[in-house]
Scaffold this motif. Structure first.
Motif, mmCIF file in Angstrom:
data_model
loop_
_atom_site.group_PDB
_atom_site.id
_atom_site.type_symbol
_atom_site.label_atom_id
_atom_site.label_comp_id
_atom_site.label_asym_id
_atom_site.label_seq_id
_atom_site.Cartn_x
_atom_site.Cartn_y
_atom_site.Cartn_z
ATOM 1 N N ARG A 1 0.810 -1.216 0.000
ATOM 2 C CA ARG A 1 0.000 0.000 0.000
ATOM 3 C C ARG A 1 0.849 1.274 0.000
ATOM 4 N N TYR A 2 1.953 1.279 0.761
ATOM 5 C CA TYR A 2 2.697 2.533 0.939
ATOM 6 C C TYR A 2 4.118 2.518 0.378
ATOM 7 N N PHE A 3 4.667 1.343 0.091
ATOM 8 C CA PHE A 3 6.045 1.257 -0.401
ATOM 9 C C PHE A 3 6.114 0.362 -1.636
ATOM 10 N N SER A 4 5.128 0.480 -2.480
ATOM 11 C CA SER A 4 5.024 -0.410 -3.644
ATOM 12 C C SER A 4 6.192 -0.238 -4.619
ATOM 13 N N LYS A 5 6.804 0.938 -4.628
ATOM 14 C CA LYS A 5 7.917 1.177 -5.565
ATOM 15 C C LYS A 5 9.126 0.306 -5.243
ATOM 16 N N SER A 6 9.219 -0.152 -4.015
ATOM 17 C CA SER A 6 10.357 -0.987 -3.620
ATOM 18 C C SER A 6 10.113 -2.475 -3.894
ATOM 19 N N LEU A 7 8.946 -2.803 -4.424
ATOM 20 C CA LEU A 7 8.587 -4.199 -4.659
ATOM 21 C C LEU A 7 8.650 -4.553 -6.133
ATOM 22 N N PRO A 8 8.943 -5.792 -6.465
ATOM 23 C CA PRO A 8 8.869 -6.228 -7.863
ATOM 24 C C PRO A 8 7.409 -6.230 -8.334
ATOM 25 N N CYS A 9 7.203 -6.157 -9.619
ATOM 26 C CA CYS A 9 5.846 -6.057 -10.167
ATOM 27 C C CYS A 9 4.972 -7.241 -9.771
ATOM 28 N N SER A 10 5.580 -8.427 -9.670
ATOM 29 C CA SER A 10 4.801 -9.619 -9.334
ATOM 30 C C SER A 10 4.196 -9.515 -7.934
ATOM 31 N N ILE A 11 4.878 -8.842 -7.021
ATOM 32 C CA ILE A 11 4.372 -8.648 -5.656
ATOM 33 C C ILE A 11 3.499 -7.403 -5.592
ATOM 34 N N LYS A 12 3.910 -6.357 -6.289
ATOM 35 C CA LYS A 12 3.164 -5.096 -6.297
ATOM 36 C C LYS A 12 1.733 -5.293 -6.778
ATOM 37 N N ASN A 13 1.577 -6.188 -7.755
ATOM 38 C CA ASN A 13 0.249 -6.438 -8.339
ATOM 39 C C ASN A 13 -0.387 -7.716 -7.796
ATOM 40 N N LEU A 14 0.035 -8.113 -6.605
ATOM 41 C CA LEU A 14 -0.459 -9.351 -6.011
ATOM 42 C C LEU A 14 -1.939 -9.262 -5.675
ATOM 43 N N LEU A 15 -2.374 -8.091 -5.238
ATOM 44 C CA LEU A 15 -3.766 -7.898 -4.841
ATOM 45 C C LEU A 15 -4.491 -7.021 -5.859
ATOM 46 N N PRO A 16 -5.774 -7.257 -6.056
ATOM 47 C CA PRO A 16 -6.535 -6.425 -7.002
ATOM 48 C C PRO A 16 -6.772 -5.027 -6.446
ATOM 49 N N GLU A 17 -7.195 -4.114 -7.303
ATOM 50 C CA GLU A 17 -7.423 -2.734 -6.886
ATOM 51 C C GLU A 17 -8.672 -2.584 -6.018
ATOM 52 N N ASN A 18 -9.562 -3.564 -6.081
ATOM 53 C CA ASN A 18 -10.830 -3.432 -5.349
ATOM 54 C C ASN A 18 -10.804 -4.099 -3.973
ATOM 55 N N VAL A 19 -9.608 -4.233 -3.374
ATOM 56 C CA VAL A 19 -9.542 -4.819 -2.028
ATOM 57 C C VAL A 19 -10.308 -3.919 -1.056
ATOM 58 N N PRO A 20 -10.954 -4.494 -0.063
ATOM 59 C CA PRO A 20 -11.753 -3.686 0.872
ATOM 60 C C PRO A 20 -10.906 -2.795 1.760
ATOM 61 N N THR A 21 -11.502 -1.705 2.203
ATOM 62 C CA THR A 21 -10.884 -0.788 3.154
ATOM 63 C C THR A 21 -11.812 -0.670 4.361
ATOM 64 N N SER A 22 -11.440 0.158 5.313
ATOM 65 C CA SER A 22 -12.254 0.315 6.527
ATOM 66 C C SER A 22 -13.616 0.924 6.223
ATOM 67 N N TYR A 23 -13.766 1.539 5.042
ATOM 68 C CA TYR A 23 -15.050 2.140 4.671
ATOM 69 C C TYR A 23 -15.867 1.238 3.757
ATOM 70 N N SER A 24 -15.377 0.048 3.500
ATOM 71 C CA SER A 24 -16.065 -0.860 2.584
ATOM 72 C C SER A 24 -17.283 -1.503 3.233
ATOM 73 N N THR A 25 -18.227 -1.880 2.395
ATOM 74 C CA THR A 25 -19.385 -2.655 2.840
ATOM 75 C C THR A 25 -19.513 -3.868 1.925
ATOM 76 N N GLU A 26 -20.378 -4.781 2.299
ATOM 77 C CA GLU A 26 -20.591 -5.960 1.457
ATOM 78 C C GLU A 26 -21.128 -5.549 0.085
ATOM 79 N N ASP A 27 -21.947 -4.503 0.052
ATOM 80 C CA ASP A 27 -22.509 -4.039 -1.225
ATOM 81 C C ASP A 27 -21.425 -3.479 -2.142
ATOM 82 N N SER A 28 -20.500 -2.718 -1.562
ATOM 83 C CA SER A 28 -19.465 -2.099 -2.394
ATOM 84 C C SER A 28 -18.354 -3.072 -2.768
#
Length: 199
Positions: free
Chosen positions: A77-104
Motif C-alpha cells: 500500500r505505501y512502499f510499492s515502488k520498492s517491490l517487484p511487479c509480481s508482488i506489487k500487483n499481487l492484490l486487485p485494486e478493489n480490495v476492501p478498506t475500513s469504509y467498505s461494505t458488502e454491497d461495495s
C-alpha cells in the motif's frame, strides 16, 4: 523457521496452528530460567509461558503470521515502488478498506470469499489491514518508514498477546479477523452509538 513461508501455510485451520503453538511453548519452557514443569504430571499443569514470551519479546506463531501479513500489506500500500511487479500487483485494486461494505465489495467477495481463497493471504490480508490491531500499530511516521511500522507492529502484537491473566491467552487476531460491514447504514448506526458513548 516459523517465519518461513508463513503467508502460505499460516492461514490454515486453527487446529494446525495450535499444534505449532504447543511446540513453541515447549521450546519456551526449555529456555525459561529455574525449575520448570515441562509436562502435565501428578495433577500439575506445565509451567505457563505467557510472561516469558513478553519478557523475551517473542511473538507467538499467531503473531508472527499476522505481523508478516500486515507487513506485506503495508509495503504493497505505501512502499510499492520498492517491490517487484509480481508482488506489487499481487492484490486487485478493489480490495476492501475500513469504509467498505458488502454491497461495495460484492465482486471482491465473490472472487476471494470462495473456499479456494478464504484461508489465504489474498482474503485474510486485506481484512487484517482493516482491523483495530493494525490501526493501533500505524502512525503518521510509519507511513514514511517501513522500519518504524515494523517496530510498532511488533510492540502492538506483544501488548495484545500479553493481555489478560498470566495463565490464559487472549483471542488472537489471526483467528478473529474482522469481516466487512454488511451495510453503510449499519456502519453509521455503530458510529452514532460510539459517539454517544464518548459524550
Amino acid at each position: 523457521h516459523l517465519n518461513y513461508c508463513s503467508l502460505i501455510w499460516g492461514f490454515s485451520c486453527k487446529s494446525q496452528i495450535e499444534l505449532l503453538f504447543r511446540c513453541q511453548k515447549k521450546a519456551m519452557r526449555a529456555i525459561m530460567p529455574g525449575f520448570v514443569n515441562y509436562f502435565y504430571k501428578d495433577g500439575k499443569l506445565p509451567a505457563h509461558t505467557k510472561a516469558s514470551f513478553f519478557e523475551y519479546k517473542i511473538l507467538t506463531v499467531h503473531g508472527i503470521i499476522a505481523n508478516n501479513a500486515l507487513l506485506l500489506m503495508h509495503r504493497i500500500r505505501y512502499f510499492s515502488k520498492s517491490l517487484p511487479c509480481s508482488i506489487k500487483n499481487l492484490l486487485p485494486e478493489n480490495v476492501p478498506t475500513s469504509y467498505s461494505t458488502e454491497d461495495s465489495n460484492k465482486i471482491w467477495l465473490s472472487d476471494y470469499g470462495s473456499p479456494n481463497y478464504k484461508k489465504s493471504f489474498f482474503f485474510k490480508g486485506p481484512l487484517l489491514a482493516m482491523s483495530q490491531f493494525n490501526i493501533d500499530a500505524t502512525s503518521p511516521s510509519s507511513l514514511l518508514s517501513l522500519n518504524i511500522y515494523k517496530n510498532s507492529l511488533k510492540l502492538t502484537a506483544l501488548r495484545e498477546q500479553n493481555k489478560g491473566e498470566s495463565d490464559s491467552w487472549p483471542d488472537f487476531i489471526l483467528h478473529n479477523t474482522p469481516g466487512i460491514r454488511t451495510s453503510s447504514r449499519k456502519r453509521n448506526q455503530t458510529q452514532f452509538y460510539q459517539a454517544g458513548l464518548n459524550e
